[in-house]
Design a protein around this motif. Sequence first.
Motif, PDB file in Angstrom:
ATOM      1  N   ARG A  89      21.111 -43.863 -33.361  1.00 18.80           N
ATOM      2  CA  ARG A  89      20.165 -42.822 -32.945  1.00 18.80           C
ATOM      3  C   ARG A  89      19.045 -43.453 -32.134  1.00 18.80           C
ATOM      4  NH1 ARG A  89      19.888 -40.000 -38.851  1.00 18.80           N
ATOM      5  NH2 ARG A  89      22.099 -39.390 -38.909  1.00 18.80           N
ATOM      6  N   ASN A  90      19.274 -43.544 -30.850  1.00 13.06           N
ATOM      7  CA  ASN A  90      18.259 -44.082 -29.948  1.00 13.06           C
ATOM      8  C   ASN A  90      18.337 -43.350 -28.614  1.00 13.06           C
ATOM      9  OD1 ASN A  90      20.054 -45.715 -28.025  1.00 13.06           O
ATOM     10  ND2 ASN A  90      20.636 -46.594 -30.006  1.00 13.06           N
ATOM     11  N   SER A  91      17.310 -43.501 -27.821  1.00 13.22           N
ATOM     12  CA  SER A  91      17.210 -42.739 -26.577  1.00 13.22           C
ATOM     13  C   SER A  91      18.317 -43.100 -25.592  1.00 13.22           C
ATOM     14  CB  SER A  91      15.841 -42.959 -25.929  1.00 13.22           C
ATOM     15  OG  SER A  91      15.629 -44.339 -25.646  1.00 13.22           O
ATOM     16  N   HIS A  92      18.753 -44.362 -25.590  1.00  7.92           N
ATOM     17  CA  HIS A  92      19.799 -44.766 -24.649  1.00  7.92           C
ATOM     18  C   HIS A  92      21.105 -44.031 -24.933  1.00  7.92           C
ATOM     19  CE1 HIS A  92      22.447 -47.297 -22.195  1.00  7.92           C
ATOM     20  NE2 HIS A  92      23.250 -47.291 -23.243  1.00  7.92           N
ATOM     21  N   VAL A  93      21.519 -44.010 -26.186  1.00  2.27           N
ATOM     22  CA  VAL A  93      22.790 -43.386 -26.542  1.00  2.27           C
ATOM     23  C   VAL A  93      22.709 -41.876 -26.339  1.00  2.27           C
ATOM     24  CG1 VAL A  93      24.425 -42.961 -28.408  1.00  2.27           C
ATOM     25  CG2 VAL A  93      23.410 -45.230 -28.139  1.00  2.27           C
ATOM     26  N   LEU A  94      21.612 -41.263 -26.766  1.00  2.00           N
ATOM     27  CA  LEU A  94      21.475 -39.825 -26.614  1.00  2.00           C
ATOM     28  C   LEU A  94      21.471 -39.412 -25.150  1.00  2.00           C
ATOM     29  CD1 LEU A  94      21.079 -37.030 -27.768  1.00  2.00           C
ATOM     30  CD2 LEU A  94      18.617 -37.479 -27.919  1.00  2.00           C
ATOM     31  N   ARG A  95      20.731 -40.142 -24.318  1.00  2.00           N
ATOM     32  CA  ARG A  95      20.689 -39.801 -22.892  1.00  2.00           C
ATOM     33  C   ARG A  95      22.064 -39.982 -22.245  1.00  2.00           C
ATOM     34  NH1 ARG A  95      16.559 -39.526 -19.202  1.00  2.00           N
ATOM     35  NH2 ARG A  95      15.073 -40.581 -20.585  1.00  2.00           N
ATOM     36  N   HIS A 116      19.889 -25.323 -29.427  1.00  8.48           N
ATOM     37  CA  HIS A 116      18.912 -24.922 -30.430  1.00  8.48           C
ATOM     38  C   HIS A 116      18.591 -26.134 -31.291  1.00  8.48           C
ATOM     39  CE1 HIS A 116      21.033 -21.262 -29.210  1.00  8.48           C
ATOM     40  NE2 HIS A 116      19.900 -20.632 -29.447  1.00  8.48           N
ATOM     41  N   ALA A 117      17.317 -26.343 -31.561  1.00  8.80           N
ATOM     42  CA  ALA A 117      16.918 -27.533 -32.314  1.00  8.80           C
ATOM     43  C   ALA A 117      15.696 -27.242 -33.162  1.00  8.80           C
ATOM     44  CB  ALA A 117      16.625 -28.687 -31.352  1.00  8.80           C
ATOM     45  N   ALA A 118      15.603 -27.947 -34.306  1.00  9.63           N
ATOM     46  CA  ALA A 118      14.403 -27.894 -35.129  1.00  9.63           C
ATOM     47  C   ALA A 118      13.239 -28.473 -34.329  1.00  9.63           C
ATOM     48  CB  ALA A 118      14.623 -28.680 -36.416  1.00  9.63           C
ATOM     49  N   ALA A 122      13.530 -30.615 -31.030  1.00  9.87           N
ATOM     50  CA  ALA A 122      13.277 -29.847 -29.809  1.00  9.87           C
ATOM     51  C   ALA A 122      12.343 -30.628 -28.885  1.00  9.87           C
ATOM     52  CB  ALA A 122      12.673 -28.488 -30.154  1.00  9.87           C
ATOM     53  N   ARG A 123      11.381 -31.302 -29.482  1.00 13.18           N
ATOM     54  CA  ARG A 123      10.468 -32.133 -28.685  1.00 13.18           C
ATOM     55  C   ARG A 123      11.239 -33.252 -27.987  1.00 13.18           C
ATOM     56  NH1 ARG A 123       7.126 -36.702 -29.749  1.00 13.18           N
ATOM     57  NH2 ARG A 123       5.172 -36.653 -28.538  1.00 13.18           N
ATOM     58  N   LEU A 124      12.195 -33.850 -28.684  1.00 11.28           N
ATOM     59  CA  LEU A 124      13.017 -34.902 -28.091  1.00 11.28           C
ATOM     60  C   LEU A 124      13.854 -34.363 -26.937  1.00 11.28           C
ATOM     61  CD1 LEU A 124      14.080 -37.854 -28.292  1.00 11.28           C
ATOM     62  CD2 LEU A 124      15.835 -36.983 -29.834  1.00 11.28           C
ATOM     63  N   TRP A 125      14.498 -33.194 -27.132  1.00 15.88           N
ATOM     64  CA  TRP A 125      15.298 -32.597 -26.069  1.00 15.88           C
ATOM     65  C   TRP A 125      14.438 -32.305 -24.836  1.00 15.88           C
ATOM     66  CZ3 TRP A 125      20.574 -31.641 -25.972  1.00 15.88           C
ATOM     67  CH2 TRP A 125      21.268 -31.806 -27.174  1.00 15.88           C
ATOM     68  N   HIS A 147      13.737 -25.747 -41.250  1.00 17.14           N
ATOM     69  CA  HIS A 147      12.882 -25.207 -40.202  1.00 17.14           C
ATOM     70  C   HIS A 147      13.668 -24.307 -39.252  1.00 17.14           C
ATOM     71  CE1 HIS A 147       9.701 -27.963 -41.436  1.00 17.14           C
ATOM     72  NE2 HIS A 147      10.580 -28.955 -41.389  1.00 17.14           N
ATOM     73  N   PRO A 148      13.006 -23.263 -38.710  1.00 18.59           N
ATOM     74  CA  PRO A 148      13.667 -22.431 -37.699  1.00 18.59           C
ATOM     75  C   PRO A 148      14.011 -23.258 -36.464  1.00 18.59           C
ATOM     76  CG  PRO A 148      11.657 -21.386 -38.516  1.00 18.59           C
ATOM     77  CD  PRO A 148      11.655 -22.794 -39.023  1.00 18.59           C
ATOM     78  N   TYR A 149      15.069 -22.881 -35.789  1.00 17.02           N
ATOM     79  CA  TYR A 149      15.512 -23.585 -34.600  1.00 17.02           C
ATOM     80  C   TYR A 149      14.948 -22.915 -33.343  1.00 17.02           C
ATOM     81  CZ  TYR A 149      18.769 -26.925 -36.662  1.00 17.02           C
ATOM     82  OH  TYR A 149      19.321 -27.984 -37.322  1.00 17.02           O
ATOM     83  N   ILE A 150      14.503 -23.747 -32.413  1.00 21.43           N
ATOM     84  CA  ILE A 150      13.941 -23.273 -31.150  1.00 21.43           C
ATOM     85  C   ILE A 150      15.036 -23.289 -30.092  1.00 21.43           C
ATOM     86  CG2 ILE A 150      12.252 -23.769 -29.343  1.00 21.43           C
ATOM     87  CD1 ILE A 150      10.593 -25.201 -31.551  1.00 21.43           C
ATOM     88  N   GLU A 151      15.146 -22.214 -29.324  1.00 22.16           N
ATOM     89  CA  GLU A 151      16.134 -22.180 -28.240  1.00 22.16           C
ATOM     90  C   GLU A 151      15.565 -22.857 -27.002  1.00 22.16           C
ATOM     91  OE1 GLU A 151      18.450 -18.835 -25.597  1.00 22.16           O
ATOM     92  OE2 GLU A 151      18.551 -18.691 -27.798  1.00 22.16           O
ATOM     93  N   LEU A 152      16.348 -23.753 -26.431  1.00 20.56           N
ATOM     94  CA  LEU A 152      15.940 -24.523 -25.252  1.00 20.56           C
ATOM     95  C   LEU A 152      16.951 -24.315 -24.138  1.00 20.56           C
ATOM     96  CD1 LEU A 152      15.226 -27.815 -27.214  1.00 20.56           C
ATOM     97  CD2 LEU A 152      13.492 -26.230 -26.384  1.00 20.56           C
ATOM     98  N   ILE A 153      16.491 -24.462 -22.908  1.00 24.44           N
ATOM     99  CA  ILE A 153      17.370 -24.266 -21.757  1.00 24.44           C
ATOM    100  C   ILE A 153      17.132 -25.353 -20.726  1.00 24.44           C
ATOM    101  CG2 ILE A 153      15.717 -22.705 -20.629  1.00 24.44           C
ATOM    102  CD1 ILE A 153      18.199 -21.170 -19.561  1.00 24.44           C
ATOM    103  N   LYS A 154      18.196 -25.743 -20.052  1.00 25.20           N
ATOM    104  CA  LYS A 154      18.106 -26.702 -18.949  1.00 25.20           C
ATOM    105  C   LYS A 154      18.940 -26.183 -17.787  1.00 25.20           C
ATOM    106  CE  LYS A 154      18.994 -31.565 -17.662  1.00 25.20           C
ATOM    107  NZ  LYS A 154      17.618 -31.931 -17.284  1.00 25.20           N
ATOM    108  N   VAL A 155      18.360 -26.238 -16.587  1.00 25.04           N
ATOM    109  CA  VAL A 155      19.056 -25.806 -15.380  1.00 25.04           C
ATOM    110  C   VAL A 155      19.544 -27.049 -14.639  1.00 25.04           C
ATOM    111  CG1 VAL A 155      18.878 -24.564 -13.195  1.00 25.04           C
ATOM    112  CG2 VAL A 155      17.652 -23.733 -15.216  1.00 25.04           C
TER     113      VAL A 155
END
Length: 205
Positions: A89-95, A116-118, A122-125, A147-155
């Motif tokens: 779990r690190n930024s390199h692998v996730l990206r 959707h993320a907690a 969500a801040r990380l996404w 925690h409720p999940y926040i919906e996020l979008i990317k174009v």
Amino acid sequence: MNDKPRRGHNSIRFEIVTSYEQLLHAQAVRSICFVEEEGVAAKVIFDGNDWQATHIIAYDGEEPIGTLRIRWFKDFAQFERTAFRQAWRNSHVLRACADFAFHHVQLKGYTRVITHAAPLYARLWRMLLGFQPAPGKEPLTIEGHEHPYIELIKVLPLLDGAITEQTNANVLFQVEGSWTLPDARDRTVDSDLLPPAVTAAGAAG
């Protein structure tokens, strides 16, 4: 499973799941991350959508380390069940995984991705992957999650060379995710590998 990462990032790769063994690997990672670590019920993490979705599996060498599920709607793709084992779990692998998934989405002609993320994730996404909160959408409550999940979008930009109805039929018959192999656009489809309905239609024509 081995919980120790290999040295360097060159040993990490991402694949579209096209075999039952790969799907089992993805489900094993999900079990570790959601069921064992977070205590989420298996009936929530595994559902009928597993048979309707595209799955991505991440490996470090031969060790399965992460997974992501993509479901497809009319004009957007949805990322779900994103999970990576703790040691990876690190930024390199996730990206790297996200870039692989984004490219696959773009190859299929899509330009919008939601997830959707907690709040913490969500801040990380947002910061790492460029997602934004979906306007006008209320947080989503999911059984078994605190925690409720926040919906996020990317174009995403429209990819030049994305698959369309004008794409060569030889490409359309390739296994999911294999469309960019060197010989994919020139390969002649073996009629013995096609289902009867396809070969019959061809013969009738």
